[in-house]
Scaffold this active site. Structure first.
Site, PDB file in Angstrom:
ATOM      1  N   ILE A 225       0.856  -1.186   0.000  1.00 14.89           N
ATOM      2  CA  ILE A 225       0.000   0.000   0.000  1.00 14.89           C
ATOM      3  C   ILE A 225       0.893   1.237   0.000  1.00 14.89           C
ATOM      4  O   ILE A 225       1.732   1.414   0.893  1.00 14.89           O
ATOM      5  CB  ILE A 225      -0.926   0.006   1.233  1.00 14.89           C
ATOM      6  CG1 ILE A 225      -1.932  -1.149   1.147  1.00 14.89           C
ATOM      7  CG2 ILE A 225      -1.633   1.356   1.369  1.00 14.89           C
ATOM      8  CD1 ILE A 225      -2.932  -1.050   0.002  1.00 14.89           C
ATOM      9  N   LYS A 226       0.713   2.086  -1.009  1.00 14.61           N
ATOM     10  CA  LYS A 226       1.532   3.301  -1.111  1.00 14.61           C
ATOM     11  C   LYS A 226       0.859   4.457  -0.378  1.00 14.61           C
ATOM     12  O   LYS A 226      -0.328   4.717  -0.566  1.00 14.61           O
ATOM     13  CB  LYS A 226       1.727   3.693  -2.582  1.00 14.61           C
ATOM     14  CG  LYS A 226       2.776   2.876  -3.298  1.00 14.61           C
ATOM     15  CD  LYS A 226       2.940   3.316  -4.740  1.00 14.61           C
ATOM     16  CE  LYS A 226       3.880   4.473  -4.891  1.00 14.61           C
ATOM     17  NZ  LYS A 226       4.125   4.797  -6.324  1.00 14.61           N
ATOM     18  N   LEU A 227       1.659   5.118   0.430  1.00 16.66           N
ATOM     19  CA  LEU A 227       1.202   6.281   1.181  1.00 16.66           C
ATOM     20  C   LEU A 227       2.246   7.382   1.058  1.00 16.66           C
ATOM     21  O   LEU A 227       3.451   7.102   1.027  1.00 16.66           O
ATOM     22  CB  LEU A 227       1.050   5.925   2.670  1.00 16.66           C
ATOM     23  CG  LEU A 227      -0.033   4.908   3.034  1.00 16.66           C
ATOM     24  CD1 LEU A 227       0.352   4.163   4.297  1.00 16.66           C
ATOM     25  CD2 LEU A 227      -1.368   5.611   3.215  1.00 16.66           C
TER      26      LEU A 227
END
Length: 317
Positions: free
Chosen positions: A131-133
């Site tokens: 998951i990219k944040l």
């Protein structure tokens, strides 16, 4: 003689920075990264129309509210593209949380779990997803919580050493320090228009982060990103991972010669400093005008492209 892409793969895990399935087939990377801009570009490809249609049909079945349908279809399209890419790579796909949530920890956690559920419902386990944040304080806190729940994260839009240190202390799986955007800023704001690869400010930044992580025993993966030229890539050979766009993958594959290792874990472990406070994070990050500017600019740009994607989907609903 071997080509430079093959030689680089002996030193570094090569990741494809694209949502283009044709590029995956051609370059066979270990992992792939996407972002709102890449999803928007991929959505223009005719072969992807069926993925858009599927996302819209799914969204209509979830809610009767048009605004919610647009959000749902956007999430589902990002996952649909990720699912297609996962058929072609042995490793992980990175899918990004809406950039407009970059300063909201709770909303970022909720969106991440929603994306994970869509992948899980399609039969994909968590160990194939990142998951990219955005590497804001709030994004890093969201990642810290998600990691504790078995959801690995890729912290992106990372420009300052303060961001890198905070990510390591939070125990995030992977960071994506941006090389090319750092170079862009220095070209635009300094008196110098050209840099040799070893003097490239983005290369120097990633090298510093890589060495700090290894010297302090942090397991967070360093994945250099946002490259402007092959010279930057070759100067970071040996980095844990490098995510590279198709044009630069092509250039590497068409160049012959052995790639020399530039980064290596020396095996020396130093005592870790005390954990940064929120106040220390903001103060240290604020000392780097490039990082302050590029983080804000990156979030704005991803938010604009997310809006364009939603407008495109809205027109099809």
């Amino acid at each position: 003689m071997t080509d430079k892409l093959t030689s680089l793969r002996q030193l570094t895990t090569v990741v494809a920075d694209t949502g283009d399935i044709a590029a995956m087939k051609q370059y066979q990377p270990q992992d792939a990264t996407t972002n709102p801009s890449l999803i928007l570009n991929a959505a223009q490809i005719p072969e992807y129309r069926k993925l858009i249609d599927d996302a819209i049909a799914w969204a209509r079945a979830q809610s009767g509210d048009r605004a919610q349908q647009i959000v749902d279809a956007s999430d589902k399209l990002a996952v649909n593209i990720g699912l297609e890419i996962l058929k072609l790579i042995p490793g992980r796909i990175s899918t990004e949380v809406d950039a407009r949530l970059s300063y909201d920890t709770e909303a970022s956690v909720a969106k991440a779990k929603r994306l994970i559920k869509l992948y899980n419902d399609a039969g994909i386990s968590n160990d194939r997803i990142l998951i990219k944040l955005a590497s804001t304080w709030q994004g890093i806190r969201a990642a810290e919580r998600l990691e504790k729940e078995g959801i690995n994260c890729n912290l992106t839009l990372l420009f300052s050493f303060a961001q890198a240190r905070a990510c390591a202390e939070a125990g995030v799986f992977l960071i994506s320090p941006f090389v090319g955007r750092i170079l862009d800023w220095h070209k635009a704001n300094g008196g110098k228009s050209e840099f040799a690869p070893a003097e490239d400010p983005g290369v120097i930044s990633v090298t510093e982060i890589y060495n700090y992580y290894k010297q302090h025993g942090y397991e967070t993966v360093v994945m250099g990103a946002s490259f402007r030229n092959v010279g930057e890539i070759l100067e970071l050979a040996g980095c844990d991972r490098l995510t590279i766009s198709p044009p630069l993958l092509k250039e590497l594959s068409e160049s012959t010669g052995n790639v020399e290792r530039k980064l290596a874990d020396q095996g020396e472990i130093k005592a870790r400093p005390a954990r940064m406070s929120e106040a220390e994070f903001y103060w240290q990050h604020n000392q780097d005008p490039m990082a302050v500017e590029k983080l804000a600019d990156g979030i704005r740009k991803f938010a604009v492209d997310q809006g364009k994607l939603e407008s495109m989907i809205g027109a099809l609903l």
